[in-house]
Write an enzyme that holds these catalytic residues in place. Structure first.
Site, PDB file in Angstrom:
ATOM      1  N   ALA A  37       0.827  -1.205   0.000  1.00  0.00           N
ATOM      2  CA  ALA A  37       0.000   0.000   0.000  1.00  0.00           C
ATOM      3  C   ALA A  37       0.861   1.255   0.000  1.00  0.00           C
ATOM      4  O   ALA A  37       0.543   2.246  -0.673  1.00  0.00           O
ATOM      5  CB  ALA A  37      -0.933  -0.013   1.211  1.00  0.00           C
ATOM      6  N   TYR A  39       4.006   1.476  -1.138  1.00  0.00           N
ATOM      7  CA  TYR A  39       4.649   1.555  -2.462  1.00  0.00           C
ATOM      8  C   TYR A  39       3.661   2.114  -3.491  1.00  0.00           C
ATOM      9  O   TYR A  39       4.002   2.994  -4.289  1.00  0.00           O
ATOM     10  CB  TYR A  39       5.125   0.165  -2.875  1.00  0.00           C
ATOM     11  N   ASP A  40       2.430   1.587  -3.470  1.00  0.00           N
ATOM     12  CA  ASP A  40       1.416   2.059  -4.409  1.00  0.00           C
ATOM     13  C   ASP A  40       1.148   3.545  -4.206  1.00  0.00           C
ATOM     14  O   ASP A  40       0.920   4.284  -5.179  1.00  0.00           O
ATOM     15  CB  ASP A  40       0.131   1.264  -4.229  1.00  0.00           C
ATOM     16  N   SER A  85       4.713  -4.597 -16.980  1.00  0.00           N
ATOM     17  CA  SER A  85       3.941  -4.591 -15.735  1.00  0.00           C
ATOM     18  C   SER A  85       2.485  -4.294 -16.062  1.00  0.00           C
ATOM     19  O   SER A  85       2.114  -4.111 -17.221  1.00  0.00           O
ATOM     20  CB  SER A  85       4.494  -3.536 -14.782  1.00  0.00           C
ATOM     21  N   LYS A 117      -5.293 -12.762  -9.606  1.00  0.00           N
ATOM     22  CA  LYS A 117      -3.933 -12.219  -9.672  1.00  0.00           C
ATOM     23  C   LYS A 117      -3.065 -12.936  -8.637  1.00  0.00           C
ATOM     24  O   LYS A 117      -3.096 -12.609  -7.455  1.00  0.00           O
ATOM     25  CB  LYS A 117      -3.932 -10.712  -9.418  1.00  0.00           C
ATOM     26  N   CYS A 411      20.461   6.627  21.565  1.00  0.00           N
ATOM     27  CA  CYS A 411      20.508   5.434  20.726  1.00  0.00           C
ATOM     28  C   CYS A 411      20.500   4.187  21.610  1.00  0.00           C
ATOM     29  O   CYS A 411      21.304   4.077  22.543  1.00  0.00           O
ATOM     30  CB  CYS A 411      21.766   5.454  19.861  1.00  0.00           C
ATOM     31  N   CYS A 414      24.222   2.471  21.205  1.00  0.00           N
ATOM     32  CA  CYS A 414      25.491   3.060  21.660  1.00  0.00           C
ATOM     33  C   CYS A 414      25.314   4.134  22.724  1.00  0.00           C
ATOM     34  O   CYS A 414      26.305   4.600  23.298  1.00  0.00           O
ATOM     35  CB  CYS A 414      26.251   3.639  20.471  1.00  0.00           C
ATOM     36  N   CYS A 429      20.833   8.286  14.707  1.00  0.00           N
ATOM     37  CA  CYS A 429      22.020   8.217  15.552  1.00  0.00           C
ATOM     38  C   CYS A 429      23.175   8.716  14.703  1.00  0.00           C
ATOM     39  O   CYS A 429      23.488   8.132  13.663  1.00  0.00           O
ATOM     40  CB  CYS A 429      22.267   6.772  16.001  1.00  0.00           C
TER      41      CYS A 429
END
Length: 679
Positions: A37, A39-40, A85, A117, A411, A414, A429
């Site tokens: 989602a 990425y889309d 695609s 699909k 962090c 560290c 960091c």
């Protein structure tokens, strides 16, 4: 106070870098880093900006090319026709908008075919005289990976075509390799019993199984296959529709999905999508949507394709699945660049096809916006990908006294202060000596998409860092059998295998080294371009920003990032260690293309090929043109020099006639190859 307007050019560069990194992890590493989602959403935002600002569109933009890239693990294979695609629709309104677009191209009634699909791996199978000859992954759509030996172990793929009709002399079959859910569960049970890494979902398991170096491993994974299309076909029956094609494939012995349906109109298409959505958990394999294709092949030719996707097909994506579970804790991980990412530790829940115990919370602002708290019942969303996300809390179930989560000031690895720069969403960091950053940088350098050092995963890297054997990636090449054997769980044979893998990685080449060094924004495609253009790491280190931006595909953001990287003393120390260890820091010299005896008679000319030629395959015709200095492209424009027309040409012929581009039949093409153009 209003927010500052976003600079479209800057946002386009950011989105392209994000998408390129996501594609790299998904296709090269089989290790997705973002949800489908998300990425889309990036793709839709990028497409929207490019539509509003056409001057920002670039040929190498993710919106203009198929998703993915071939891995360097296997030999490259150039597809006989591109494996494109699919564009996506996320609801019925977008589905109908697609229908309206194609009806503006074709006025006759349009019929469709609907298919589940599959969430697997696209594959191209080549049969010559009816015999299985080669298999390749999609890769970048033009070039894929040769996985013939592994695909040959899949029982459902016939070694010999059969059927009642004539067998083509050469046919390329497209389909999907996938892992049934029962096989996936059994594989993870075996992995768990052996103490090995569990696969996140069937798609990840199928991709990892197909890319094994040992075909015997692939054979043990119980993969399956469905055919759904033809690439090219020389001979055999003439096919006029997609449903005829599927029937022909089934008759030839190729497995075809039994849930495919012919659909009369767009209303039937919408009903099919909803029907498949309701069936998604009863099919025995993972699906993430439905694919809708125009049935008539002649109408497809009229509609044509963009550089990325056919206009005659669309993927209807199902909404992500959601489940609720207990949020047990919120932790922070540190990546190789120092980025501090909050994540949720969950009561394990089965969602989106796999059991989820961790979920991303992205950054400090996202945690605050969603206001999730330890002890909450939360909604978890997963759309068949690897990284799930927490959508938000179920407030009705929140326990009294639950406290807001605060981002740590130091962090966790560290103890150094965490820094968030003004205007940025991410916290970092900034201690470059942070042990967790060191581990993750070394892990990345050794990963399959970079130097591909088998056996040097995160667990081993941590062990070697703790033992004082590794402080950076350059130290990898100082490891010897004698230094490794005294360590726990390190037998002599394991040490010898690891040292052998390290030694083999010395010759991976400059582009892989650049990827392994982890230069920000420099993905594998840009790394290859820089390596080819400048030739050596010495030249790249010395290059100015202007010299770097002169490389095709490298913008100012990447160029400045490269220059900053090599200005850091610690990075130069690592490079010096690699140089002293004999790691190949030069680009491979590409062999000059073979030239025809008559020389470059077609130099500067651009060709488009359409239809089938008797004397040449598509690859052979292209090779003949390129051997004479010419170039072959996929689309007809006023700049096209010639369109070569064979049997059953597509819409490119009509386009050439419309634009007045010179047209050659096969005889004219052969004559041009022999004599060159008239002076």
């Amino acid at each position: 106070m209003s927010e500052s307007p976003v600079d479209p050019q800057q946002r386009v560069a950011e989105l392209r870098a994000l998408i390129q990194e996501a594609d790299y992890r998904y296709y090269q590493l089989d290790d997705p880093s973002v949800a489908d989602a998300e990425y889309d959403a990036w793709m839709r935002e990028l497409r929207g900006i490019e539509e509003s600002h056409p001057d920002l569109v670039a040929p190498d933009s993710p919106t203009q090319r198929p998703r993915g890239a071939p891995s360097a693990t296997f030999a490259p294979v150039r597809h006989e026709s591109p494996m494109l695609s699919l564009d996506n629709a996320f609801d019925h309104s977008e589905l109908r908008a697609w229908y309206e677009r194609i009806t503006r191209i074709v006025s006759d009634p349009i019929g469709f075919v609907g298919e589940p699909k599959l969430d697997g791996l696209a594959i191209s199978l080549l049969y010559v005289d009816g015999r299985f000859t080669r298999a390749a992954t999609r890769g970048d759509g033009v070039t894929g990976e040769d996985v013939t030996a592994n695909v040959a172990t899949i029982a459902s793929i016939p070694k010999q075509m059969n059927g009642s009709g004539a067998v083509p002399s050469r046919v390329e079959i497209r389909g999907e390799v996938f892992m049934p859910l029962a096989s996936f569960e059994e594989l993870n049970r075996r992995q768990g019993d052996a103490g090995d890494r569990l696969f996140a979902n069937p798609r990840n398991a199928a991709a990892g199984s197909l890319r094994q170096k040992d075909p015997r491993v692939t054979a043990s994974r119980d993969l399956d296959f469905f055919a759904y299309a033809l690439g090219v076909k020389d001979g055999g029956p003439a096919l006029r529709s997609h449903h005829e094609t599927l029937a022909w494939l089934g008759d030839a012995g190729l497995p075809v999905n039994p849930h495919i349906e012919r659909l009369a109109d767009i209303d039937a298409v919408a009903a099919f999508c909803e029907r498949i959505l309701q069936q998604r958990h009863s099919l025995g394999y993972e699906i993430d949507g439905a694919v809708i294709k125009v049935d008539d092949l002649g109408q497809r030719d009229e509609m044509g394709s963009t550089s990325k996707a056919p206009r005659w097909a669309i993927a209807y994506k199902f909404p992500p699945e959601e489940r609720t579970t207990l949020l047990k804790n919120i932790m922070v991980s540190i990546g190789r660049t120092g980025r501090a990412t909050p994540f949720a530790m969950l009561e394990p829940v089965f969602v989106g096809g796999s059991t989820v115990g961790l979920a991303t919370l992205h950054n400090e602002d996202e945690v605050a916006r969603k206001d999730v708290r330890v002890g909450d019942t939360v909604i978890v969303r997963k759309a068949g990908d690897v990284i799930p996300e927490v959508v938000g809390p179920v407030l009705a179930k929140r326990k009294p006294g639950a406290r807001r989560w605060k981002f740590p000031k130091n962090c966790p690895a560290c103890g150094s202060p965490l820094v968030r720069l003004e205007g940025e969403a991410d916290t970092h960091c900034v201690n470059v000596e942070c042990p967790e950053q060191r581990v993750q940088r070394i892990v990345h350098f050794a990963s399959r998409g970079a130097m591909d050092i088998e056996g040097l995963g995160e667990e081993r890297v941590r062990q070697f860092v703790d033992a004082g054997l590794l402080s950076d990636a350059g130290d990898i090449y100082s490891l010897t059998v004698e230094r490794l054997v005294p360590l726990e769980r390190m037998a002599k044979k394991s040490a010898e295998n690891l040292v052998g893998g390290i030694d083999a990685s010395r010759s991976r080449g400059l582009a892989r080294v650049l990827v392994g060094l982890g230069v920000r924004h420099l993905g594998p495609t840009a790394a290859q371009a820089v390596a080819r253009a400048l030739g050596s790491l010495d030249a790249i280190e010395a290059a100015s920003v202007d010299e770097l931006t002169a490389v095709d595909g490298v913008g100012r953001v990447i160029a400045e990032s490269v220059q900053r990287f090599f200005a850091v003393e610690g990075n130069r120390v690592v490079v010096e260690k690699l140089r002293d260890a004999g790691v190949d820091l030069k680009a491979a010299t590409a062999a000059a293309p073979a030239r025809a005896p008559g020389g470059v008679t077609l130099d500067g000319l651009t060709f488009v090929l359409t239809g089938g030629l008797d004397a040449y395959s598509r690859e052979q015709a292209q090779a003949e043109i390129e051997a004479r200095g010419g170039k072959v492209t996929n689309s007809v424009s006023k700049k096209t020099s010639y369109v070569v027309v064979g049997e059953s040409p597509g819409s490119k012929l009509a386009k050439a006639e419309q634009l007045g581009v010179p047209i050659l039949d096969e005889a004219g093409f052969v004559d041009l190859l022999a004599k060159g153009p008239e002076k």
